[in-house]
Every structure is written in structure tokens, then in C-alpha cells.
Motif scaffolding. Structure first.
Motif, PDB file in Angstrom:
ATOM      1  N   TRP A  50       6.564  42.922 -18.566  1.00 49.10           N
ATOM      2  CA  TRP A  50       6.951  42.075 -19.694  1.00 49.10           C
ATOM      3  C   TRP A  50       7.613  40.843 -19.096  1.00 49.10           C
ATOM      4  O   TRP A  50       8.633  40.961 -18.423  1.00 49.10           O
ATOM      5  N   ALA A  51       7.011  39.697 -19.285  1.00 50.57           N
ATOM      6  CA  ALA A  51       7.560  38.507 -18.647  1.00 50.57           C
ATOM      7  C   ALA A  51       7.629  37.354 -19.639  1.00 50.57           C
ATOM      8  O   ALA A  51       6.667  37.069 -20.351  1.00 50.57           O
ATOM      9  N   ARG A  52       8.773  36.724 -19.659  1.00 52.13           N
ATOM     10  CA  ARG A  52       8.956  35.585 -20.551  1.00 52.13           C
ATOM     11  C   ARG A  52       9.541  34.435 -19.729  1.00 52.13           C
ATOM     12  O   ARG A  52      10.565  34.590 -19.070  1.00 52.13           O
ATOM     13  N   THR A  53       8.867  33.301 -19.781  1.00 48.91           N
ATOM     14  CA  THR A  53       9.331  32.137 -19.034  1.00 48.91           C
ATOM     15  C   THR A  53       9.465  30.959 -19.985  1.00 48.91           C
ATOM     16  O   THR A  53       8.528  30.644 -20.717  1.00 48.91           O
ATOM     17  N   ASP A  54      10.627  30.360 -19.979  1.00 43.88           N
ATOM     18  CA  ASP A  54      10.857  29.171 -20.801  1.00 43.88           C
ATOM     19  C   ASP A  54      11.083  27.973 -19.891  1.00 43.88           C
ATOM     20  O   ASP A  54      11.951  28.010 -19.030  1.00 43.88           O
ATOM     21  N   LEU A  55      10.286  26.931 -20.117  1.00 40.07           N
ATOM     22  CA  LEU A  55      10.468  25.699 -19.345  1.00 40.07           C
ATOM     23  C   LEU A  55      10.942  24.619 -20.311  1.00 40.07           C
ATOM     24  O   LEU A  55      10.223  24.243 -21.230  1.00 40.07           O
ATOM     25  N   ASN A  56      12.153  24.169 -20.100  1.00 37.80           N
ATOM     26  CA  ASN A  56      12.710  23.141 -20.980  1.00 37.80           C
ATOM     27  C   ASN A  56      12.910  21.855 -20.194  1.00 37.80           C
ATOM     28  O   ASN A  56      13.686  21.828 -19.246  1.00 37.80           O
ATOM     29  N   VAL A  57      12.192  20.834 -20.590  1.00 37.25           N
ATOM     30  CA  VAL A  57      12.224  19.583 -19.838  1.00 37.25           C
ATOM     31  C   VAL A  57      12.828  18.481 -20.707  1.00 37.25           C
ATOM     32  O   VAL A  57      12.391  18.267 -21.838  1.00 37.25           O
ATOM     33  N   ARG A  58      13.809  17.806 -20.148  1.00 43.40           N
ATOM     34  CA  ARG A  58      14.414  16.695 -20.877  1.00 43.40           C
ATOM     35  C   ARG A  58      14.410  15.466 -19.974  1.00 43.40           C
ATOM     36  O   ARG A  58      14.889  15.519 -18.836  1.00 43.40           O
ATOM     37  N   PHE A  59      13.815  14.409 -20.472  1.00 44.62           N
ATOM     38  CA  PHE A  59      13.823  13.175 -19.676  1.00 44.62           C
ATOM     39  C   PHE A  59      15.157  12.467 -19.853  1.00 44.62           C
ATOM     40  O   PHE A  59      15.612  12.246 -20.971  1.00 44.62           O
ATOM     41  N   ALA A  60      15.799  12.140 -18.720  1.00 43.23           N
ATOM     42  CA  ALA A  60      17.117  11.510 -18.776  1.00 43.23           C
ATOM     43  C   ALA A  60      17.057  10.051 -18.339  1.00 43.23           C
ATOM     44  O   ALA A  60      18.085   9.381 -18.245  1.00 43.23           O
ATOM     45  N   GLY A  61      15.850   9.566 -18.030  1.00 42.08           N
ATOM     46  CA  GLY A  61      15.689   8.165 -17.646  1.00 42.08           C
ATOM     47  C   GLY A  61      14.225   7.791 -17.825  1.00 42.08           C
ATOM     48  O   GLY A  61      13.370   8.671 -17.972  1.00 42.08           O
ATOM     49  N   GLU A  62      13.937   6.479 -17.799  1.00 44.39           N
ATOM     50  CA  GLU A  62      12.556   6.042 -18.019  1.00 44.39           C
ATOM     51  C   GLU A  62      11.712   6.207 -16.758  1.00 44.39           C
ATOM     52  O   GLU A  62      12.239   6.377 -15.673  1.00 44.39           O
ATOM     53  N   HIS A  63      10.405   6.132 -16.946  1.00 42.32           N
ATOM     54  CA  HIS A  63       9.444   6.191 -15.837  1.00 42.32           C
ATOM     55  C   HIS A  63       9.528   7.470 -15.016  1.00 42.32           C
ATOM     56  O   HIS A  63       9.184   7.469 -13.832  1.00 42.32           O
ATOM     57  N   ALA A  64       9.968   8.533 -15.604  1.00 44.06           N
ATOM     58  CA  ALA A  64       9.971   9.802 -14.886  1.00 44.06           C
ATOM     59  C   ALA A  64       8.655  10.530 -15.144  1.00 44.06           C
ATOM     60  O   ALA A  64       8.012  10.317 -16.181  1.00 44.06           O
ATOM     61  N   GLU A  65       8.260  11.349 -14.181  1.00 47.71           N
ATOM     62  CA  GLU A  65       6.999  12.084 -14.308  1.00 47.71           C
ATOM     63  C   GLU A  65       7.247  13.575 -14.167  1.00 47.71           C
ATOM     64  O   GLU A  65       7.963  14.009 -13.269  1.00 47.71           O
ATOM     65  N   CYS A  66       6.601  14.334 -15.022  1.00 46.46           N
ATOM     66  CA  CYS A  66       6.759  15.777 -14.996  1.00 46.46           C
ATOM     67  C   CYS A  66       5.377  16.411 -15.045  1.00 46.46           C
ATOM     68  O   CYS A  66       4.576  16.117 -15.919  1.00 46.46           O
ATOM     69  N   ASP A  67       5.087  17.249 -14.069  1.00 47.94           N
ATOM     70  CA  ASP A  67       3.769  17.881 -13.980  1.00 47.94           C
ATOM     71  C   ASP A  67       3.963  19.392 -13.934  1.00 47.94           C
ATOM     72  O   ASP A  67       4.506  19.916 -12.970  1.00 47.94           O
ATOM     73  N   LEU A  68       3.557  20.077 -14.994  1.00 47.16           N
ATOM     74  CA  LEU A  68       3.732  21.527 -15.055  1.00 47.16           C
ATOM     75  C   LEU A  68       2.364  22.194 -14.983  1.00 47.16           C
ATOM     76  O   LEU A  68       1.518  21.974 -15.855  1.00 47.16           O
ATOM     77  N   GLN A  69       2.144  22.962 -13.934  1.00 44.95           N
ATOM     78  CA  GLN A  69       0.873  23.661 -13.757  1.00 44.95           C
ATOM     79  C   GLN A  69       1.163  25.151 -13.782  1.00 44.95           C
ATOM     80  O   GLN A  69       2.078  25.606 -13.092  1.00 44.95           O
ATOM     81  N   GLY A  70       0.400  25.898 -14.541  1.00 38.97           N
ATOM     82  CA  GLY A  70       0.688  27.326 -14.632  1.00 38.97           C
ATOM     83  C   GLY A  70      -0.562  28.183 -14.582  1.00 38.97           C
ATOM     84  O   GLY A  70      -1.633  27.784 -15.041  1.00 38.97           O
ATOM     85  N   LEU A  71      -0.400  29.347 -13.999  1.00 39.49           N
ATOM     86  CA  LEU A  71      -1.474  30.336 -13.958  1.00 39.49           C
ATOM     87  C   LEU A  71      -0.875  31.694 -14.261  1.00 39.49           C
ATOM     88  O   LEU A  71       0.178  32.037 -13.721  1.00 39.49           O
ATOM     89  N   TYR A  72      -1.521  32.445 -15.143  1.00 38.55           N
ATOM     90  CA  TYR A  72      -1.020  33.789 -15.409  1.00 38.55           C
ATOM     91  C   TYR A  72      -2.164  34.778 -15.534  1.00 38.55           C
ATOM     92  O   TYR A  72      -3.260  34.441 -15.975  1.00 38.55           O
ATOM     93  N   LEU A  73      -1.897  36.001 -15.110  1.00 37.36           N
ATOM     94  CA  LEU A  73      -2.826  37.104 -15.250  1.00 37.36           C
ATOM     95  C   LEU A  73      -2.096  38.203 -15.993  1.00 37.36           C
ATOM     96  O   LEU A  73      -0.912  38.431 -15.742  1.00 37.36           O
ATOM     97  N   ALA A  74      -2.779  38.876 -16.890  1.00 29.01           N
ATOM     98  CA  ALA A  74      -2.150  40.020 -17.536  1.00 29.01           C
ATOM     99  C   ALA A  74      -3.182  41.099 -17.782  1.00 29.01           C
ATOM    100  O   ALA A  74      -4.278  40.826 -18.269  1.00 29.01           O
ATOM    101  N   GLY A  75      -2.831  42.321 -17.402  1.00 32.28           N
ATOM    102  CA  GLY A  75      -3.710  43.472 -17.615  1.00 32.28           C
ATOM    103  C   GLY A  75      -3.033  44.481 -18.517  1.00 32.28           C
ATOM    104  O   GLY A  75      -2.112  44.132 -19.269  1.00 32.28           O
TER     105      GLY A  75
END
Lengths: 250, 440
Positions: free
Chosen positions: B268-293
Motif C-alpha cells: 500500500w503506497a501513497r505519495t503526495d507531491l506538492n509543488v509551490r513556485f516561489a519565484g518566476e522562471h522556475a522549472e519543475c519536471d516530475l516523471q513517474g513510473l509505477y507497477l502494481a500487482g
């Protein structure tokens, strides 16, 4: 090597092959020609074991085995190869990785030792040279983002690596310009050998200017209605398929 | 307090007597406040939007309690089977949530870089953490962040001063080993990159054996102006484990953050990603892979808050579900009224290998500005029969062909992993899970 007797096959309720006979000997090149809808591609698919076809009659033996009983991969292990009319794109699957796994699966099934990475790379480079292909091909995902011509060349490249006993080229000439056609034909000719047989499925005589067949068969309405030497192809070029249809009806 | 579902999450917290006081007034008051927040929030049900697809019943039934054990008999050689062959990194090891200096390797850290245990720093230099602890999480903490604050016992602190750069990645290993009873560990990590600093962080969640335990980790990250962080998370917890991770990110002007998160383990897995930009011209790249059986749940929640103009974000998550595996992807991109020229693209693609597998995917864009470039897309599909036939016609068995297609599907995310040593290991882990996957 391949013996097809009275083969009948359906797609859904529709009978496409209606009792087809074909004998292919070792080292022979056979062209199967015919108008659209005559059953050419169905024949290629049934031989390679594609789902969606029901064989309702007849038999196919290949290298002494009942081919129709075998899974597609087992047919490949026996030495059958289909060059697809529409090669499938496999995003994320690297060409080299794929071909090495395929070749080693075939070798393993035949009780031969698997090739290590170095020997395999050497084999790839050698075949690229023979076929005048660019080695950027090795790093790309299988057929993904390839042009039509590149896809067909990649089919021939796979054939060169896997060295089948019988290669079926399903309309490999369709959609190719004359330069690409020549490259593909040169590739096939380079792979001709007394041990390897080829079935060229084609709509046009054009391909046969570059790959000289030993035999030409005309497929119409699910049956071979005429067989002959390469001169038959020329006759078809002159007269079209109509005169044979008329002859069949007579 | 006895651990029963009726008590909610109270048993997760250590005793609240005078002995629990650290003597640090600010710290004790934050804990007390968090404790109150846990109590006030009660137990979220599937009527709560954030828990709509995921019930907490199974988690509560386990009766997790915290452990007081701060040491481990493990020796460095015990770690060897858990390492990434060929990965050259500074290594920080936590065992059941506690920083273990004897298993860590932090030699030759360059000037301007500080890496250490949170409990240790709270004792020796609490002022360094006063503004940092909950600095990004903020006042109104979601349930599991509040639990973490109220129950945190240790964690890792990474501080890079202005312009500091790390040549080697920092590898943060969360090792869990089975204990007498089902235990919960609640580590808190604080990662700060000041202006212009650059680093790479690899978080790995691993276990010895198939123990039942729970990890509830919170990572607070703040990137200063033009800072660059590559953050990779590989979750291969025990098949019986419960894994909860909350990431709270604050991205300064011109900073670049990339997260590659891979979820393979845990029941049982729970992941929370909370992103807040605190300045201009910032870049955020979130890549995810999950497997579940079978009996596995993978739940990812993304909340990307474009509150300032001219920032970009990418959210690209891919999942492979087999057996009776379940996944949830709930991604929200919020663009504030003044966040003009926001560039955001969210994608979630899933491959279902069996009838019994299930995914709930809910990408949402909430756009209040008019000059933006935003997109989202989601797919749920099966392996294409044409692709399968193509591979089989080349001599590959059906299981091998399926695995190759799945790895091809996952390849886009796997290829984001660096260095190759890490990529290769994770690809192999994905491959071997697929090999065991029942396919119907």
C-alpha cells in the motif's frame, strides 16, 4: 520445404482462401501476384500464425512439420520469417536489444549457443554493410518514427540478422519510391542462397524487375489460378489480371 | 494506548507526557499543535476528495506503533546486497527511520555542504532548523504531514550554501527491517539548496526480508534562486509494507527541479507531491513510473501550484498494472490569476495487463490566467495485439514479448534515471517484477 495443400481460411464468416495449393523448394524464389482482395496478404498472415484467421481446411507443412499447429514464435524458430506490409512501431523498444533477444530466442530453440553482445554487434555491423544501411538504425526504437522506406529496410535488416529458411515478403514494394525499392531488392538479392527460399507477395510486376523469381503464381479469389516462370509476370504486366479472371470463368 | 482502528492514528504517536518534551520550546509547541491537528482531522474517509479512491481502513487495521529503537546491530557488509552496483555517491543510511552514522559514508563533503541526522542537529544546532522545520509544509498540515510532525524522531538534513555544488549524488537509503511488532517510522527530511547550488539526491526505500512495517516520511525541499536539483526516488519496500511519502517543494526564481519517482514495492503506497513556485522562471519536471500487482495499491497525488508567472511544469506518469493491482493518479495543476505565461503539461498513461487490474486517473487543470499554455492527457490501454504478434513472429515467446513491450512503455521514464548504474538496476527490477506478473 513448404507444402500448402487445399488451404482454406476465413476472416470472420468470410472465406478468403478457397483451397490453395503451393509447393516451394529449397532455394527457390516464388512471386505471388494478384489483384486486391485476392487473398495474398491473408496467405502471408496464415502462414506466419497471425490471430484473426480461421483455417477451415487443408494443410501446411514446413520442414516436415505441421505449421498450422505451431505458435508464431515456434514458426520463427523453424526458420519462417514474415516481412510485414505495415511494420509495427514499437516505441521504447530498442532495435539492437530487440534483435539480439529475437536471434538468441531462435538460437536457443534450435539448441545453438546464444551470441554474446560483442559477437552480436559484429554480426549487426556486417549485415548493415551488406545492405548499405546506416548504423543509426541500431540505436533507434523499432520502426518508431521511421519513414515508410526505413520501415521496409528495417524488415530486410531483420531478415538478414535472423537468416530464415523461408522469407515471406508481404507487399514489401508497396509505398516505396524507385530508390527505396532498389535498396530493398538489393538486400533481398544479397540474401539469396541455395538454402533460403523466398515468397514475394506483390501486386505489381515492378519488384520483379529487381528480384528475378523462379516461379510466378497468380492468386485470384482465394486460389492459385495460374503458375509459370517469370515470363508470366510480363504477360500480366501487358494484359492485367482481367484475362485470367475470364479464363478462370470459362 | 492500545492500537485499534477505533483509536484512529493516535497510537502512531509517542506518549505525550512531560518526558516527551525536548526542552526546545518552538519544537515542542509545533509538535503539540500537530498532535491537535491529527486529533481534529479525524480519519478521512473516501468522502474526502484526497482519499476518494483510497481507503485508510487497511492501514489502520495493522495497528502500527512507533519504535523507540534508535540503534541497529547491522554492519556495513549487511547493506551490500541492497546497494546499487557501481553507484558512486555520498551515502546516508536510515534504519527504521533513524539516521545511523556508522552505516553512512559522508567523507569528503565539499565546503558549504552539510549533511547530517535531524535528531542530532536538533540537539546541537536547533536554530539551523527553526525556520526550516515545517517551513515548506506550512501551518495547515494534511493528516500524514501532521502525524509526521507530531511523531517525528529523526531524518536527514541536507544544506547546500549559496553556489555549492556536489559532483557526486547523495544517496539516501531508507532501510526497514522487521521488528517484534508492526512499527511505523516517521522520518523528516529537510533539503535546502541556497541560490545557485546544485545537487543530485537519490532516495531509495529498501527492506531486509518481507517485513510488515509502515514508513511515513516527509521531505521538505526549498530551492533558492537558480538552484538545480535532480531528485530520484526508488521505492522498493517490502511486499507487506505500507509506504506514505509527502514531498513539499518550494521552488525559487529560475530554479530547476526534476523528480523521477519509481514505485515498485509495498502493499500500500501513497505519495503526495506538492509543488509551490516561489519565484518566476522556475522549472519543475516530475516523471513517474509505477507497477502494481496482486494486493498492491499505488496512489500518487500531485498538486502543482503555479501561483507566480512564467514558470513551467511537466507531470509525466506511467503505470503498469497486472493481476489485481490497483493504482490511483490524482494530478492537479493550479494556475493563479496572475500566473501569466505558465507552461504546464500533465500526462498519465497506463497499461493494464489483466482484467482484474484497475486504475483511477484524475488529471485536473484549474486555470485562472488567460495567457497560458496548459495541457493534460490520460490513457488506459492494453498491449496492442499487433505489437505482440510482431515480436512473436520474430521468435520471442509471448511472455518475453509482453515484457519487452512493457519495458518499452516504461523506457521513457527509466531513461530519465541517472547514472546508468541506477537506471540499469531499476530496469532490471521492473523486468523481474513483470516476469513474475500473472497475465490473463
Amino acid at each position: 520445404m513448404l507444402s500448402v495443400k487445399g488451404l482454406k481460411a476465413n476472416v470472420g464468416d468470410k472465406e478468403i482462401l478457397k483451397g490453395l495449393d503451393l509447393e516451394i523448394g529449397r532455394g527457390e524464389v516464388h512471386a505471388i501476384m494478384g489483384p486486391n482482395g485476392s487473398g495474398k496478404s491473408t496467405l502471408a498472415h496464415v502462414l506466419s500464425g497471425r490471430e484473426g484467421y480461421t483455417v477451415t481446411g487443408g494443410s501446411v507443412t514446413f520442414e516436415g512439420q505441421d505449421l498450422l499447429d505451431l505458435e508464431p514464435e515456434a514458426r520463427a524458430h523453424l526458420g519462417l520469417f514474415l516481412a510485414f506490409q505495415y511494420p509495427v512501431e514499437l516505441p521504447g523498444v530498442n532495435n539492437t536489444y530487440f534483435l539480439k533477444a529475437a536471434l538468441n530466442a531462435i538460437r536457443k530453440a534450435r539448441g545453438e549457443p546464444e551470441l554474446d553482445a560483442v559477437s552480436f554487434l559484429r554480426l549487426m555491423k556486417e549485415k548493415l554493410k551488406v545492405l548499405h544501411l546506416d548504423d543509426s538504425l541500431l540505436k533507434r526504437p523499432v520502426n518508431f518514427g521511421f519513414s515508410g522506406g526505413e520501415k521496409k529496410r528495417n524488415e530486410i535488416f531483420q531478415m538478414a540478422i535472423l537468416e530464415p529458411k523461408l522469407a515471406i515478403l508481404d507487399e514489401t514494394d508497396s509505398g516505396l519510391d524507385i530508390d527505396a525499392l532498389r535498396i530493398v531488392a538489393d538486400g533481398v538479392n544479397a540474401l539469396r542462397s541455395p538454402e533460403r527460399s523466398v515468397i514475394l507477395v506483390t501486386h505489381y510486376q515492378r519488384l520483379l524487375d529487381y528480384i528475378q523469381p523462379d516461379y510466378v503464381h497468380v492468386l485470384a479469389k482465394g486460389q492459385i489460378i495460374r503458375s509459370g516462370g517469370k515470363e508470366l509476370a510480363l504477360e500480366l504486366e501487358d494484359k492485367g489480371y482481367g484475362w485470367l479472371g475470364a479464363e478462370e470463368a470459362a | 494506548m492500545k492500537a485499534t482502528p477505533g483509536n484512529g492514528f493516535a497510537p502512531w504517536l509517542p506518549d505525550d507526557g512531560p518526558a516527551a518534551a525536548t526542552g526546545l520550546a518552538w519544537f515542542d509547541s509545533r509538535r503539540a499543535k500537530a498532535r491537535a491537528q491529527v486529533r481534529d482531522q479525524g480519519i478521512p474517509t473516501t468522502k474526502h476528495e484526497a482519499w476518494r479512491y483510497t481507503s485508510l481502513t487497511r492501514l489502520l487495521e495493522q495497528g502500527f506503533t512507533p519504535t523507540a529503537e534508535a540503534t541497529t546491530p547491522l554492519q556495513p557488509r549487511d547493506l551490500e546486497p541492497l546497494l546499487v552496483p557501481g553507484l558512486d555517491a555520498y551515502r546516508v543510511v536510515l534504519v527504521n527511520g533513524r539516521f545511523i552514522p556508522g552505516l553512512s559514508d559522508l567523507q569528503h563533503l565539499p565546503a558549504g555542504v552539510r549533511v547530517g541526522g535531524l535528531a542530532q542537529i536538533l540537539k546541537s544546532d536547533p536554530d539551523a532548523l527553526k525556520d526550516r522545520l515545517n517551513g515548506v509544509v506550512g501551518e495547515s498540515q494534511p493528516l500524514f504531514a501532521a502525524l509526521n510532525t507530531a511523531g517525528l524522531d529523526d531524518g536527514v538534513v541536507v544544506l547546500l550554501e549559496r553556489g555549492a555544488q556536489l559532483e557526486r549524488p547523495i544517496e539516501l537509503i531508507h532501510l526497514s527491517v522487521g521488528m517484534d511488532e508492526p512499527r511505523v517510522a516517521q522520518p523528516r527530511h529537510i533539503v535546502v539548496l541556497e541560490a545557485g547550488a546544485q545537487a543530485s539526491l537519490i532516495e531509495r526505500y529498501v527492506s531486509l526480508g518481507e517485513a510488515l512495517y509502515c514508513t511515513n516520511s516527509v521531505l521538505e525541499l526549498s530551492l533558492g534562486r537558480d538552484a538545480v536539483l535532480k531528485h530520484q526516488r526508488i521505492q522498493t519496500e517490502s511486499a507487506n509494507a505500507f509506504h506514505i511519502a509527502g514531498l513539499y517543494l518550494s521552488l525559487g526564481a529560475g530554479s530547476r527541479y526534476q523528480c523521477v519517482t519509481v514505485g515498485l514495492g509495498a502493499a500500500w503506497a501513497r505519495t503526495d507531491l506538492n509543488v509551490r513556485f516561489a519565484g518566476e522562471h522556475a522549472e519543475c519536471d516530475l516523471q513517474g513510473l509505477y507497477l502494481a500487482g496482486d494486493r498492491q495499491l499505488m496512489d500518487f497525488h500531485l498538486d502543482v501550484d503555479h501561483r507566480l508567472p512564467q514558470c513551467s511544469s511537466r507531470e509525466n506518469f506511467k503505470g503498469i498494472l497486472y493481476g489485481k493491482g490497483r493504482a490511483v493518479f490524482d494530478g492537479r495543476v493550479y494556475v493563479a490569476k496572475d500566473a501569466q505565461r505558465t507552461d504546464a503539461a500533465m500526462s498519465n498513461r497506463n497499461l493494464l495487463l489483466s482484467e482484474g487490474a484497475e486504475v483511477d486517473t484524475k488529471p485536473q487543470l484549474e486555470i485562472n490566467a488567460d495567457d497560458v499554455k496548459c495541457s493534460h492527457g490520460t490513457t488506459v490501454g492494453q498491449i496492442e495485439p499487433e505489437q505482440l504478434f510482431y515480436l512473436r513472429s520474430r521468435g520471442l515467446s509471448a511472455p518475453l514479448a509482453r515484457r519487452m513491450l512493457c519495458l518499452g512503455f516504461a523506457g521513457e521514464i527509466l531513461d530519465c534515471l541517472t547514472p546508468d548504474a541506477l537506471r540499469d538496476q531499476v530496469a532490471e527490477q521492473v523486468g523481474s517484477r513483470l516476469e513474475l506478473a500473472p497475465i490473463d
